[in-house]
Design a protein around this motif. Structure first.
Motif, PDB file in Angstrom:
ATOM      1  N   GLN A 170       0.828  -1.207   0.000  1.00 55.35           N
ATOM      2  CA  GLN A 170       0.000   0.000   0.000  1.00 55.35           C
ATOM      3  C   GLN A 170       0.863   1.258   0.000  1.00 55.35           C
ATOM      4  OE1 GLN A 170      -1.893  -1.847   3.415  1.00 55.35           O
ATOM      5  NE2 GLN A 170      -3.859  -1.178   2.626  1.00 55.35           N
ATOM      6  N   THR A 181      -1.616   4.138  -1.867  1.00 52.92           N
ATOM      7  CA  THR A 181      -3.069   3.961  -1.752  1.00 52.92           C
ATOM      8  C   THR A 181      -3.602   4.801  -0.602  1.00 52.92           C
ATOM      9  OG1 THR A 181      -2.617   1.937  -0.493  1.00 52.92           O
ATOM     10  CG2 THR A 181      -3.189   1.690  -2.802  1.00 52.92           C
ATOM     11  N   HIS A 238      -7.650   4.268  -2.127  1.00 48.49           N
ATOM     12  CA  HIS A 238      -7.856   3.185  -1.167  1.00 48.49           C
ATOM     13  C   HIS A 238      -8.977   2.258  -1.615  1.00 48.49           C
ATOM     14  CE1 HIS A 238      -7.798   1.112   2.658  1.00 48.49           C
ATOM     15  NE2 HIS A 238      -9.105   1.269   2.744  1.00 48.49           N
TER      16      HIS A 238
END
Length: 480
Positions: free
Chosen positions: A186, A191, A196
């Motif tokens: 991530q 993200t 996200h």
């Protein structure tokens, strides 16, 4: 005497039993057992050893143990030294059998001081060695593919921890491989709140279907990079592979083709439509001029509006014809500063009426651009008029011209202080009939894009909502 006589047979019985037990263990052992002298002469070998070395006991005893060693290299001599030094060793060597077969044997050797000979236990690990070699070869092939792939590759587990990342992916995300190992996937894909949801949808699809993909944009200064993310789940029990492809150029090419197709269609339609409209327009203008002398003063406002709107229609028809038919143009080396100054002279009055200041920055020396002067003037008129129209309450237009040595192009920047253009609308600029203005047709920008493209140049747009917009126009200084 009787007591002593009783103990002797018992001792002999135990010795005999132990000897029988040892003989049984020696013969029935799964591993090969060989007894040999200090010079390598073979004293005894069990059935398993004879099976390993592919020979009879007589053939085996006629040789020395290291006659079977395939290569008497530095490692072999190191093992012999270790046996002489510590009287024990555990190692592995490649042996050559009498039938020409090679076997990897693992062995444990120990010197038995009381008997003055060595005992070595052999185990054939050729299958294991071959399996390990196959795995090493497979890993090496995978490593070469992984490192040499034209696509970015990322290995990660279900805790989103990055196990490995190849050089292409590291380059895409502008990071070093070492600094990303054991970091979160991530974190690498940035993200944040904006991406996200897309990332979580991607993971959900991956867990459900085993494969998943999505489009991932990354903003870079004046442009956006687009990456196609494709993931394959559970390569092993807890390892996933994500392949990253840079499709920025592919998207740009598709967009150019789409715009080109649209432009061709509009051009074909424009030729017919413009002529069809121009014929009745000529009649309307003629009759309006005949009625001008007889129009009452109360209706003068209506007459002026009709005349103004007819002029506007005429202007749109002229722009259509520019798109419809090729222009007879002659490219020459010209001073862009002079073309810009002439353009500003034409528009200064309109700028002053709207309380707009035009601020210019030109270098003292500047190479000439290879262009058609009238067409470039048309581009600058379209750009500056747009800038004036987006600032109805006044402001400043900043025009900068400089030479980009790296690209060998003349770089013209026209910056306004208008409301700016949202990112999703910037990509549509230059399309037929697309405009951000209430009464615009979008043809002005479309023609400007077409002209710059024919000049082998390009237009980039940089904008921030609430701050303003900058048009970057690049023109070559050489033919082609």
């Amino acid at each position: 005497m009787n007591s002593l006589g009783h103990k002797e047979p018992q001792k002999d019985f135990l010795l005999k039993n132990n000897e029988q037990l040892f003989k049984s263990l020696f013969e029935e052992a799964i591993d090969g057992i060989v007894f040999w002298k200090h010079d390598g002469s073979i004293l005894k070998a069990n059935r398993a050893a004879l099976k390993i070395f592919e020979c009879s006991l007589e053939e085996f005893k006629n040789k020395k143990l290291w006659d079977f060693v395939f290569q008497k290299n530095a490692r072999f001599h190191q093992i012999i030294q270790e046996i002489n030094r510590s009287n024990a060793v555990r190692s592995e060597l490649l042996f050559l059998m009498p039938n020409g077969q090679r076997k990897h044997l693992e062995f444990t050797s120990k010197y038995i001081c009381a008997e003055d000979h060595h005992m070595t236990i052999f185990r054939n690990v050729s299958d294991r060695y071959q399996m390990e070699q196959t795995l090493r070869d497979s890993e090496e092939r995978f490593r070469k593919i992984f490192e040499g792939s034209f696509d970015g590759m990322i290995l990660w587990d279900w805790d989103y921890k990055i196990i490995d990342i190849n050089p292409v992916a590291a380059c895409y995300f502008e990071c070093e491989r070492e600094e990303m190992l054991n970091k979160s996937l991530q974190e690498l894909l940035h993200t944040n709140n904006k991406f996200h949801r897309e990332f979580q949808d991607h993971i959900t699809k991956l867990k459900k279907n085993g494969v998943a993909d999505y489009l991932f944009p990354i903003k870079r200064q004046n442009f956006t990079k687009y990456f196609e993310i494709t993931s394959k789940g559970n390569l092993t029990s807890n390892m996933n592979l994500t392949v990253v492809r840079d499709i920025t150029e592919k998207r740009a090419l598709q967009e150019k083709l789409r715009k080109s197709d649209t432009l061709n269609i509009v051009g074909e339609l424009a030729a017919g439509i413009a002529h069809e409209i121009r014929n009745p327009m000529t009649a309307l203008k003629g009759f309006i001029q005949l009625l001008q002398s007889s129009i009452e003063e109360d209706h003068t406002l209506y007459f002026n509006i009709i005349t103004s709107e007819l002029a506007r229609i005429e202007s749109i028809i002229t722009e259509f014809l520019v798109l419809a038919k090729p222009q007879a143009i002659q490219f020459q080396h010209q001073d862009i500063r002079k073309i810009m100054s002439d353009t500003i002279d034409l528009l200064n009055a309109q700028a002053l009426m709207h309380n707009i200041e035009i601020d210019c920055h030109y270098p003292y020396q500047l190479p000439n651009a290879f262009c058609e002067g009238n067409q470039m003037k048309q581009v600058f008129i379209n750009m500056i008029k747009n800038a004036i129209e987006v600032m109805p309450n006044g402001g400043k237009i900043e025009i900068t011209i400089r030479y980009d040595e790296r690209e060998q192009m003349i770089h013209t920047m026209i910056r306004d202080e208008g409301d700016g253009i949202p990112p999703d609308k910037i990509a549509k600029l230059g399309e037929p009939f697309y405009t951000t203005k209430e009464r615009g047709t979008g043809l002005g920008l479309m023609i400007s894009y077409k002209i710059i493209k024919e000049h082998r140049g390009r237009i980039n747009v940089e904008s921030e909502v609430g701050v303003g917009t900058t048009f970057h126009i690049y023109l070559p200084i050489q033919n082609g």
